[in-house]
Write a protein that holds these residues in place. Sequence first.
Motif, PDB file in Angstrom:
ATOM      1  N   MET A   1       0.834  -1.210   0.000  1.00 34.58           N
ATOM      2  CA  MET A   1       0.000   0.000   0.000  1.00 34.58           C
ATOM      3  C   MET A   1       0.867   1.257   0.000  1.00 34.58           C
ATOM      4  SD  MET A   1      -3.190   0.684  -0.149  1.00 34.58           S
ATOM      5  CE  MET A   1      -4.335   2.013   0.087  1.00 34.58           C
ATOM      6  N   ARG A   2       1.903   1.236   0.823  1.00 34.47           N
ATOM      7  CA  ARG A   2       2.796   2.392   0.881  1.00 34.47           C
ATOM      8  C   ARG A   2       3.504   2.587  -0.455  1.00 34.47           C
ATOM      9  NH1 ARG A   2       6.962   2.350   5.736  1.00 34.47           N
ATOM     10  NH2 ARG A   2       4.943   2.347   6.815  1.00 34.47           N
ATOM     11  N   ARG A   3       3.886   1.471  -1.082  1.00 35.41           N
ATOM     12  CA  ARG A   3       4.545   1.545  -2.389  1.00 35.41           C
ATOM     13  C   ARG A   3       3.590   2.134  -3.439  1.00 35.41           C
ATOM     14  NH1 ARG A   3       8.623  -0.493  -5.496  1.00 35.41           N
ATOM     15  NH2 ARG A   3       8.084  -1.160  -7.610  1.00 35.41           N
ATOM     16  N   MET A   4       2.317   1.720  -3.387  1.00 35.91           N
ATOM     17  CA  MET A   4       1.335   2.243  -4.336  1.00 35.91           C
ATOM     18  C   MET A   4       1.149   3.745  -4.157  1.00 35.91           C
ATOM     19  SD  MET A   4      -0.580   1.728  -6.874  1.00 35.91           S
ATOM     20  CE  MET A   4      -0.500  -0.077  -6.928  1.00 35.91           C
ATOM     21  N   ARG A   5       1.087   4.196  -2.900  1.00 42.31           N
ATOM     22  CA  ARG A   5       0.944   5.632  -2.642  1.00 42.31           C
ATOM     23  C   ARG A   5       2.154   6.394  -3.176  1.00 42.31           C
ATOM     24  NH1 ARG A   5      -1.272   4.095   2.521  1.00 42.31           N
ATOM     25  NH2 ARG A   5       0.765   4.464   3.485  1.00 42.31           N
ATOM     26  N   ARG A   6       3.323   5.794  -3.021  1.00 42.88           N
ATOM     27  CA  ARG A   6       4.542   6.437  -3.517  1.00 42.88           C
ATOM     28  C   ARG A   6       4.518   6.542  -5.046  1.00 42.88           C
ATOM     29  NH1 ARG A   6       9.305   4.381  -5.385  1.00 42.88           N
ATOM     30  NH2 ARG A   6      11.149   5.721  -5.190  1.00 42.88           N
ATOM     31  N   ILE A   7       4.049   5.499  -5.714  1.00 44.04           N
ATOM     32  CA  ILE A   7       3.973   5.514  -7.177  1.00 44.04           C
ATOM     33  C   ILE A   7       3.002   6.591  -7.639  1.00 44.04           C
ATOM     34  CG2 ILE A   7       3.208   4.213  -9.195  1.00 44.04           C
ATOM     35  CD1 ILE A   7       4.320   1.695  -7.846  1.00 44.04           C
ATOM     36  N   VAL A   8       1.828   6.646  -7.002  1.00 43.85           N
ATOM     37  CA  VAL A   8       0.825   7.658  -7.366  1.00 43.85           C
ATOM     38  C   VAL A   8       1.387   9.060  -7.137  1.00 43.85           C
ATOM     39  CG1 VAL A   8      -1.425   8.617  -6.772  1.00 43.85           C
ATOM     40  CG2 VAL A   8      -1.131   6.135  -6.952  1.00 43.85           C
ATOM     41  N   ARG A   9       2.091   9.239  -6.017  1.00 46.82           N
ATOM     42  CA  ARG A   9       2.689  10.544  -5.701  1.00 46.82           C
ATOM     43  C   ARG A   9       3.694  10.948  -6.785  1.00 46.82           C
ATOM     44  NH1 ARG A   9       3.363   9.398  -0.679  1.00 46.82           N
ATOM     45  NH2 ARG A   9       5.549   8.760  -0.864  1.00 46.82           N
ATOM     46  N   GLU A  10       4.489   9.974  -7.224  1.00 50.97           N
ATOM     47  CA  GLU A  10       5.481  10.248  -8.261  1.00 50.97           C
ATOM     48  C   GLU A  10       4.822  10.551  -9.606  1.00 50.97           C
ATOM     49  OE1 GLU A  10       9.156  10.263  -8.299  1.00 50.97           O
ATOM     50  OE2 GLU A  10       8.417  10.909  -6.352  1.00 50.97           O
ATOM     51  N   LEU A  11       3.764   9.808  -9.942  1.00 52.07           N
ATOM     52  CA  LEU A  11       3.031  10.075 -11.181  1.00 52.07           C
ATOM     53  C   LEU A  11       2.486  11.500 -11.183  1.00 52.07           C
ATOM     54  CD1 LEU A  11       1.062   6.732 -11.613  1.00 52.07           C
ATOM     55  CD2 LEU A  11       2.744   7.636 -13.229  1.00 52.07           C
ATOM     56  N   LEU A  12       1.898  11.907 -10.072  1.00 50.59           N
ATOM     57  CA  LEU A  12       1.322  13.252  -9.977  1.00 50.59           C
ATOM     58  C   LEU A  12       2.414  14.321 -10.009  1.00 50.59           C
ATOM     59  CD1 LEU A  12      -1.450  12.642  -7.293  1.00 50.59           C
ATOM     60  CD2 LEU A  12      -1.741  12.911  -9.772  1.00 50.59           C
ATOM     61  N   ALA A  13       3.553  14.031  -9.381  1.00 53.30           N
ATOM     62  CA  ALA A  13       4.662  14.993  -9.400  1.00 53.30           C
ATOM     63  C   ALA A  13       5.177  15.191 -10.821  1.00 53.30           C
ATOM     64  CB  ALA A  13       5.791  14.499  -8.492  1.00 53.30           C
ATOM     65  N   GLY A  14       5.256  14.091 -11.581  1.00 53.13           N
ATOM     66  CA  GLY A  14       5.683  14.215 -12.969  1.00 53.13           C
ATOM     67  C   GLY A  14       4.668  14.965 -13.808  1.00 53.13           C
ATOM     68  N   ALA A  15       3.379  14.659 -13.612  1.00 57.11           N
ATOM     69  CA  ALA A  15       2.319  15.336 -14.363  1.00 57.11           C
ATOM     70  C   ALA A  15       2.294  16.835 -14.059  1.00 57.11           C
ATOM     71  CB  ALA A  15       0.969  14.706 -14.044  1.00 57.11           C
ATOM     72  N   ALA A  16       2.607  17.214 -12.823  1.00 57.47           N
ATOM     73  CA  ALA A  16       2.564  18.626 -12.428  1.00 57.47           C
ATOM     74  C   ALA A  16       3.621  19.460 -13.145  1.00 57.47           C
ATOM     75  CB  ALA A  16       2.750  18.742 -10.915  1.00 57.47           C
ATOM     76  N   LEU A  17       4.660  18.820 -13.678  1.00 54.66           N
ATOM     77  CA  LEU A  17       5.710  19.564 -14.368  1.00 54.66           C
ATOM     78  C   LEU A  17       5.214  20.190 -15.669  1.00 54.66           C
ATOM     79  CD1 LEU A  17       8.702  17.077 -13.911  1.00 54.66           C
ATOM     80  CD2 LEU A  17       8.312  19.232 -12.694  1.00 54.66           C
ATOM     81  N   VAL A  18       4.167  19.594 -16.256  1.00 53.44           N
ATOM     82  CA  VAL A  18       3.654  20.117 -17.527  1.00 53.44           C
ATOM     83  C   VAL A  18       2.938  21.454 -17.321  1.00 53.44           C
ATOM     84  CG1 VAL A  18       2.247  19.652 -19.555  1.00 53.44           C
ATOM     85  CG2 VAL A  18       3.488  17.779 -18.449  1.00 53.44           C
ATOM     86  N   PRO A  19       1.901  21.538 -16.465  1.00 54.03           N
ATOM     87  CA  PRO A  19       1.275  22.857 -16.264  1.00 54.03           C
ATOM     88  C   PRO A  19       2.247  23.886 -15.688  1.00 54.03           C
ATOM     89  CG  PRO A  19       0.427  21.230 -14.698  1.00 54.03           C
ATOM     90  CD  PRO A  19       1.206  20.481 -15.708  1.00 54.03           C
ATOM     91  N   ARG A  20       3.224  23.414 -14.909  1.00 57.39           N
ATOM     92  CA  ARG A  20       4.219  24.352 -14.392  1.00 57.39           C
ATOM     93  C   ARG A  20       5.019  24.967 -15.535  1.00 57.39           C
ATOM     94  NH1 ARG A  20       7.944  21.657 -10.098  1.00 57.39           N
ATOM     95  NH2 ARG A  20       5.860  21.108  -9.325  1.00 57.39           N
ATOM     96  N   GLY A  21       5.243  24.178 -16.589  1.00 60.20           N
ATOM     97  CA  GLY A  21       5.975  24.687 -17.741  1.00 60.20           C
ATOM     98  C   GLY A  21       5.246  25.811 -18.450  1.00 60.20           C
ATOM     99  N   PHE A  22       3.905  25.818 -18.369  1.00 58.46           N
ATOM    100  CA  PHE A  22       3.143  26.896 -19.002  1.00 58.46           C
ATOM    101  C   PHE A  22       3.445  28.255 -18.376  1.00 58.46           C
ATOM    102  CE2 PHE A  22       0.452  23.410 -20.572  1.00 58.46           C
ATOM    103  CZ  PHE A  22       0.239  23.840 -21.883  1.00 58.46           C
ATOM    104  N   GLY A  23       3.904  28.237 -17.121  1.00 63.28           N
ATOM    105  CA  GLY A  23       4.258  29.498 -16.470  1.00 63.28           C
ATOM    106  C   GLY A  23       5.398  30.225 -17.165  1.00 63.28           C
ATOM    107  N   PHE A  24       6.163  29.499 -17.979  1.00 58.87           N
ATOM    108  CA  PHE A  24       7.286  30.103 -18.694  1.00 58.87           C
ATOM    109  C   PHE A  24       6.810  31.080 -19.763  1.00 58.87           C
ATOM    110  CE2 PHE A  24      11.603  29.730 -20.667  1.00 58.87           C
ATOM    111  CZ  PHE A  24      12.322  29.871 -19.501  1.00 58.87           C
TER     112      PHE A  24
END
Length: 262
Positions: A1-24
Amino acid sequence: MRRMRRIVRELLAGAALVPRGFGFWRRRPGAMALGMLPAVIAGTLIAVVLIALGLNVEALAQAVTPFADGWAERDRSVLRTLLALVIVAGAIIGTVYTFTTLTLLIGDPFYERIWRAAEKELGGFTPTPVRFWRSFGDGLVLVLRAMGYALITWLVGLIPGVGSVASAVLGPVLAGHLIARELTTRPFEARGITAAERARLLRGSRARELGFGIATQLFFLVPGGAIAVMPAAVVGATSLARSVLERAAAEVEAAPRPTPPA
């Protein structure tokens, strides 16, 4: 369960880099606007090819099935209709990878300008030129890899029953991996990191890499999204490469040191 939460957290962290790029866009609107041009060119070329294919798919199906000319009209019609559908499905699947590949190849000089600006803003590293022949070789590898991924997705789509759903999921995942891997090539190469080392580093942050790549691909589903997202994805990929390197450095630092012999 902890591993799954970590994977989801990492997926969301990677996805967040795209909208953050729009700030440029606020800080470097000129470079970002130029970065939209490769996607426009690639999209136009693909649209022309698809329209031509749609207008000639029946003739193409007939051309590759001359053996059916002597069949009963019903059987011949069924065969060629099915073949035309398979050709169109393959073309649609191919556009996912073709668009990504063409955009990356056409956009190399445009995206380099955005990458340099992003590196300068993030600080701590002075970009150096990437050698032409290395970039050319990476382009050839990109084309071959895209062709392989398109073939895999198309073959999965032919599986009875589950093929259409499986290919609909597999396509964005493979295309996301492709775009994340290729957009991080320049920040890694500029730091002298080889292709084998890049692959190893990205494997260590696979969930974050896929989160970034899949989020980029999802923008392609929005009308005009593919054109707007590519410059932001270049900025996001620069941050992704840095986060991957920071994680690798932290893991090395945290690794237990061997006990020196007495």
